[in-house]
Scaffold this motif. Structure first.
Motif, PDB file in Angstrom:
ATOM      1  N   ALA A 101       3.400 -13.254   1.052  1.00 52.14           N
ATOM      2  CA  ALA A 101       3.072 -13.140  -0.369  1.00 52.14           C
ATOM      3  C   ALA A 101       1.641 -12.655  -0.588  1.00 52.14           C
ATOM      4  O   ALA A 101       1.312 -12.110  -1.636  1.00 52.14           O
ATOM      5  CB  ALA A 101       3.255 -14.509  -1.032  1.00 52.14           C
ATOM      6  N   PHE A 102       0.800 -12.848   0.416  1.00 52.30           N
ATOM      7  CA  PHE A 102      -0.644 -12.574   0.307  1.00 52.30           C
ATOM      8  C   PHE A 102      -0.951 -11.255   1.004  1.00 52.30           C
ATOM      9  O   PHE A 102      -1.837 -11.189   1.866  1.00 52.30           O
ATOM     10  CB  PHE A 102      -1.388 -13.721   0.998  1.00 52.30           C
ATOM     11  CG  PHE A 102      -2.611 -14.205   0.284  1.00 52.30           C
ATOM     12  CD1 PHE A 102      -3.872 -14.031   0.831  1.00 52.30           C
ATOM     13  CD2 PHE A 102      -2.514 -14.862  -0.933  1.00 52.30           C
ATOM     14  CE1 PHE A 102      -5.008 -14.504   0.187  1.00 52.30           C
ATOM     15  CE2 PHE A 102      -3.634 -15.334  -1.573  1.00 52.30           C
ATOM     16  CZ  PHE A 102      -4.895 -15.145  -1.014  1.00 52.30           C
ATOM     17  N   THR A 103      -0.247 -10.189   0.646  1.00 55.67           N
ATOM     18  CA  THR A 103      -0.359  -8.933   1.376  1.00 55.67           C
ATOM     19  C   THR A 103      -1.632  -8.182   1.017  1.00 55.67           C
ATOM     20  O   THR A 103      -2.235  -8.388  -0.039  1.00 55.67           O
ATOM     21  CB  THR A 103       0.842  -8.022   1.062  1.00 55.67           C
ATOM     22  OG1 THR A 103       0.802  -7.657  -0.319  1.00 55.67           O
ATOM     23  CG2 THR A 103       2.154  -8.728   1.364  1.00 55.67           C
ATOM     24  N   SER A 104      -2.045  -7.281   1.911  1.00 61.21           N
ATOM     25  CA  SER A 104      -3.243  -6.474   1.654  1.00 61.21           C
ATOM     26  C   SER A 104      -3.058  -5.600   0.425  1.00 61.21           C
ATOM     27  O   SER A 104      -4.012  -5.360  -0.319  1.00 61.21           O
ATOM     28  CB  SER A 104      -3.550  -5.607   2.882  1.00 61.21           C
ATOM     29  OG  SER A 104      -2.439  -4.809   3.223  1.00 61.21           O
ATOM     30  N   ALA A 108      -5.606  -5.669  -2.701  1.00 63.04           N
ATOM     31  CA  ALA A 108      -6.289  -4.442  -3.118  1.00 63.04           C
ATOM     32  C   ALA A 108      -6.004  -4.108  -4.577  1.00 63.04           C
ATOM     33  O   ALA A 108      -6.879  -3.593  -5.288  1.00 63.04           O
ATOM     34  CB  ALA A 108      -5.864  -3.281  -2.221  1.00 63.04           C
ATOM     35  N   ALA A 109      -4.804  -4.421  -5.032  1.00 63.27           N
ATOM     36  CA  ALA A 109      -4.425  -4.113  -6.418  1.00 63.27           C
ATOM     37  C   ALA A 109      -5.197  -4.943  -7.441  1.00 63.27           C
ATOM     38  O   ALA A 109      -5.191  -4.625  -8.634  1.00 63.27           O
ATOM     39  CB  ALA A 109      -2.926  -4.323  -6.597  1.00 63.27           C
ATOM     40  N   LEU A 110      -5.861  -6.006  -6.976  1.00 60.28           N
ATOM     41  CA  LEU A 110      -6.608  -6.871  -7.890  1.00 60.28           C
ATOM     42  C   LEU A 110      -7.965  -6.292  -8.289  1.00 60.28           C
ATOM     43  O   LEU A 110      -8.576  -6.757  -9.260  1.00 60.28           O
ATOM     44  CB  LEU A 110      -6.843  -8.244  -7.240  1.00 60.28           C
ATOM     45  CG  LEU A 110      -5.609  -9.088  -6.928  1.00 60.28           C
ATOM     46  CD1 LEU A 110      -6.030 -10.316  -6.115  1.00 60.28           C
ATOM     47  CD2 LEU A 110      -4.900  -9.506  -8.194  1.00 60.28           C
ATOM     48  N   ALA A 111      -8.450  -5.302  -7.546  1.00 61.97           N
ATOM     49  CA  ALA A 111      -9.817  -4.807  -7.755  1.00 61.97           C
ATOM     50  C   ALA A 111     -10.123  -4.410  -9.200  1.00 61.97           C
ATOM     51  O   ALA A 111     -11.155  -4.834  -9.749  1.00 61.97           O
ATOM     52  CB  ALA A 111     -10.104  -3.658  -6.794  1.00 61.97           C
ATOM     53  N   LEU A 148      -3.715 -14.847  -9.567  1.00 57.15           N
ATOM     54  CA  LEU A 148      -2.901 -14.461  -8.413  1.00 57.15           C
ATOM     55  C   LEU A 148      -1.741 -15.431  -8.221  1.00 57.15           C
ATOM     56  O   LEU A 148      -0.597 -15.020  -7.985  1.00 57.15           O
ATOM     57  CB  LEU A 148      -3.777 -14.418  -7.160  1.00 57.15           C
ATOM     58  CG  LEU A 148      -3.120 -13.956  -5.867  1.00 57.15           C
ATOM     59  CD1 LEU A 148      -2.611 -12.528  -5.994  1.00 57.15           C
ATOM     60  CD2 LEU A 148      -4.115 -14.052  -4.709  1.00 57.15           C
ATOM     61  N   LEU A 149      -2.025 -16.720  -8.341  1.00 59.07           N
ATOM     62  CA  LEU A 149      -0.977 -17.728  -8.186  1.00 59.07           C
ATOM     63  C   LEU A 149      -0.048 -17.790  -9.390  1.00 59.07           C
ATOM     64  O   LEU A 149       1.113 -18.178  -9.269  1.00 59.07           O
ATOM     65  CB  LEU A 149      -1.600 -19.099  -7.949  1.00 59.07           C
ATOM     66  CG  LEU A 149      -2.056 -19.374  -6.511  1.00 59.07           C
ATOM     67  CD1 LEU A 149      -3.007 -20.553  -6.463  1.00 59.07           C
ATOM     68  CD2 LEU A 149      -0.860 -19.653  -5.614  1.00 59.07           C
ATOM     69  N   GLY A 150      -0.589 -17.429 -10.552  1.00 55.73           N
ATOM     70  CA  GLY A 150       0.189 -17.516 -11.767  1.00 55.73           C
ATOM     71  C   GLY A 150      -0.072 -18.790 -12.543  1.00 55.73           C
ATOM     72  O   GLY A 150       0.694 -19.170 -13.425  1.00 55.73           O
ATOM     73  N   VAL A 151      -1.182 -19.472 -12.220  1.00 50.39           N
ATOM     74  CA  VAL A 151      -1.577 -20.710 -12.905  1.00 50.39           C
ATOM     75  C   VAL A 151      -2.361 -20.332 -14.162  1.00 50.39           C
ATOM     76  O   VAL A 151      -3.179 -19.411 -14.128  1.00 50.39           O
ATOM     77  CB  VAL A 151      -2.445 -21.583 -11.974  1.00 50.39           C
ATOM     78  CG1 VAL A 151      -2.978 -22.789 -12.695  1.00 50.39           C
ATOM     79  CG2 VAL A 151      -1.629 -22.011 -10.767  1.00 50.39           C
ATOM     80  N   ALA A 342      -9.608 -14.195   3.633  1.00 52.03           N
ATOM     81  CA  ALA A 342     -10.792 -13.376   3.912  1.00 52.03           C
ATOM     82  C   ALA A 342     -10.782 -12.034   3.176  1.00 52.03           C
ATOM     83  O   ALA A 342     -11.801 -11.642   2.591  1.00 52.03           O
ATOM     84  CB  ALA A 342     -10.948 -13.174   5.421  1.00 52.03           C
ATOM     85  N   PRO A 343      -9.668 -11.289   3.149  1.00 50.36           N
ATOM     86  CA  PRO A 343      -9.679 -10.015   2.411  1.00 50.36           C
ATOM     87  C   PRO A 343      -9.958 -10.205   0.919  1.00 50.36           C
ATOM     88  O   PRO A 343     -10.677  -9.404   0.315  1.00 50.36           O
ATOM     89  CB  PRO A 343      -8.267  -9.466   2.642  1.00 50.36           C
ATOM     90  CG  PRO A 343      -7.817 -10.100   3.914  1.00 50.36           C
ATOM     91  CD  PRO A 343      -8.396 -11.486   3.889  1.00 50.36           C
ATOM     92  N   LEU A 344      -9.413 -11.272   0.329  1.00 53.44           N
ATOM     93  CA  LEU A 344      -9.674 -11.532  -1.086  1.00 53.44           C
ATOM     94  C   LEU A 344     -11.135 -11.911  -1.296  1.00 53.44           C
ATOM     95  O   LEU A 344     -11.780 -11.438  -2.246  1.00 53.44           O
ATOM     96  CB  LEU A 344      -8.763 -12.645  -1.597  1.00 53.44           C
ATOM     97  CG  LEU A 344      -8.985 -13.085  -3.052  1.00 53.44           C
ATOM     98  CD1 LEU A 344      -8.801 -11.913  -4.007  1.00 53.44           C
ATOM     99  CD2 LEU A 344      -8.055 -14.228  -3.425  1.00 53.44           C
TER     100      LEU A 344
END
Length: 393
Positions: A101-104, A108-111, A148-151, A342-344
């Motif tokens: 679920a936590f894909t790169s 990246a799409a969150l930037a 990201l989690l939807g909270v 780490a990527p996030l």
């Protein structure tokens, strides 16, 4: 093995733990920290090795597992399902489900959204001196991980409060009051997540919780308790470390007069003054490391921040060098427990620092920052800054 004493709550150590690390490292790869009654890996080489050696791990050997006091049971019931505290095969299954679920691509799409968020927070900066931690560094990671989690992000204040109370259980200054606050926070957090997961089961959304609910590994889904713990872990870890890194990093950048944020600058921020200084491992079989013998049931503390300041790994390690090259820092851990976020974290730091200095090129310290008594974490009490009223747009 050299034996050293140093209270982790001593005010001088809280403000500067690195001087003690230098003294400890002078004796070799390991030293015995009397205050923790534990061997500590202090060189970059040995921290790196211990983190990756599969003869050691996070899960306590069952015959040595301590009895949990009844009043702490709610907290440790949650921890019992945390992949951070588990070893294969449970760890493998949980981490695989989260990574799915936590894909790169997802990260990246969150930037673009993170950039918009940072601009909005800067637009709301108050006039006069203000605390950048509460106005910016705390809000960026908690809102991002919530989305990201939807909270619901309007629960950010609760999430920060719960997170702060729970992670305090791992601080050297832990007291009965700390424990009571952590239990109350745990119970509130679990109740909130249980109700919210129930909603997402009925009406899935385009978010991490819905993905985790649906995800399977070898035909198995996350149990309800595993799902709750995983969401709490991601919220706590996804918030707490990034807040400290963003605060510590901004302090350093302001002190050093660095305003240009590159990929190398972000890595140096992560290396130079990291948010987590100690990460422990249990020894699972009798072994020898660095000329020292360890037996099953021993614990070894990896002093991550000490490894990052090892002159054998980095030239002039106490100097902040925004163009530094060198080996991978130890701030995100290593081996099978390398930080899943780490990527996030790197993305959040990069965007948040870039936007901050683009919008506030005259940002400056309004007072000398002080570190909080939160070891084995390392972060500021507050970060009072000032900037011009006419911020760049």
């Amino acid at each position: 093995m050299q034996k050293l004493s140093q209270s982790p709550t001593d005010p001088a150590f809280v403000q500067d733990p690195y001087s003690f690390y230098e003294k400890a490292r002078a004796a070799g790869d390991f030293f015995w920290w009397n205050d923790y009654a534990m061997a500590c890996a202090v060189s970059h080489k040995m921290v790196h090795a211990v983190l990756r050696d599969r003869r050691m791990g996070r899960e306590c050997p069952p015959e040595l597992a301590p009895a949990i006091p009844p009043h702490l049971k709610p907290f440790f019931d949650v921890e019992a399902h945390s992949m951070l505290e588990l070893e294969p095969p449970r760890h493998t299954r949980l981490r695989a489900l989260v990574l799915r679920a936590f894909t790169s691509r997802t990260i990246a799409a969150l930037a673009p959204d993170i950039r918009v968020l940072c601009h909005a927070l800067i637009d709301a900066f108050p006039e006069g001196p203000f605390d950048l931690l509460t106005s910016y560094a705390q809000l960026v990671p908690v809102i991002v991980i919530s989305r990201l989690l939807g909270v619901p992000e309007d629960r950010a204040d609760d999430l920060v409060r719960w997170s702060n109370a729970m992670v305090a259980m791992y601080q050297a200054r832990r007291t009965p009051e700390t424990e009571a606050a952590a239990i109350a926070a745990t119970e509130e957090f679990v109740a909130f997540m249980r109700s919210y997961i129930a909603k997402r089961r009925k009406t899935p959304g385009d978010d991490l919780i819905s993905t985790l609910i649906a995800a399977r590994e070898d035909g198995q889904r996350l149990s309800e308790d595993e799902l709750i713990t995983t969401c709490i872990l991601l919220l706590n870890a996804g918030h707490e470390a990034t807040v400290h890194t963003l605060g510590n990093g901004t302090k350093t950048l302001l002190e050093q007069g660095v305003r240009t944020i590159t990929e190398a600058t972000v890595e140096e921020v992560i290396r130079f003054d990291p948010p987590l200084h100690m990460f422990t491992r249990w020894v699972y079989e009798d072994l020898e490391l660095g000329g020292h013998r360890f037996k099953r049931g021993d614990q070894i503390a990896c002093l991550l921040a000490a490894g990052n300041r090892d002159p054998a790994a980095y030239a002039a390690p106490a100097r902040f060098d925004p163009e530094r090259k060198g080996p991978q820092n130890t701030s995100f851990g290593g081996g099978i427990h390398f930080c899943v976020g780490a990527p996030l974290a790197r993305l959040e730091l990069s965007v948040a620092l870039q936007v901050l200095f683009e919008r506030c090129p005259d940002l400056g310290l309004a007072e000398t920052p002080e570190y909080a008594d939160v070891y084995h974490f390392h972060g500021l009490k507050r970060l009072m800054v000032r900037t011009a009223a006419n911020r760049q747009v």
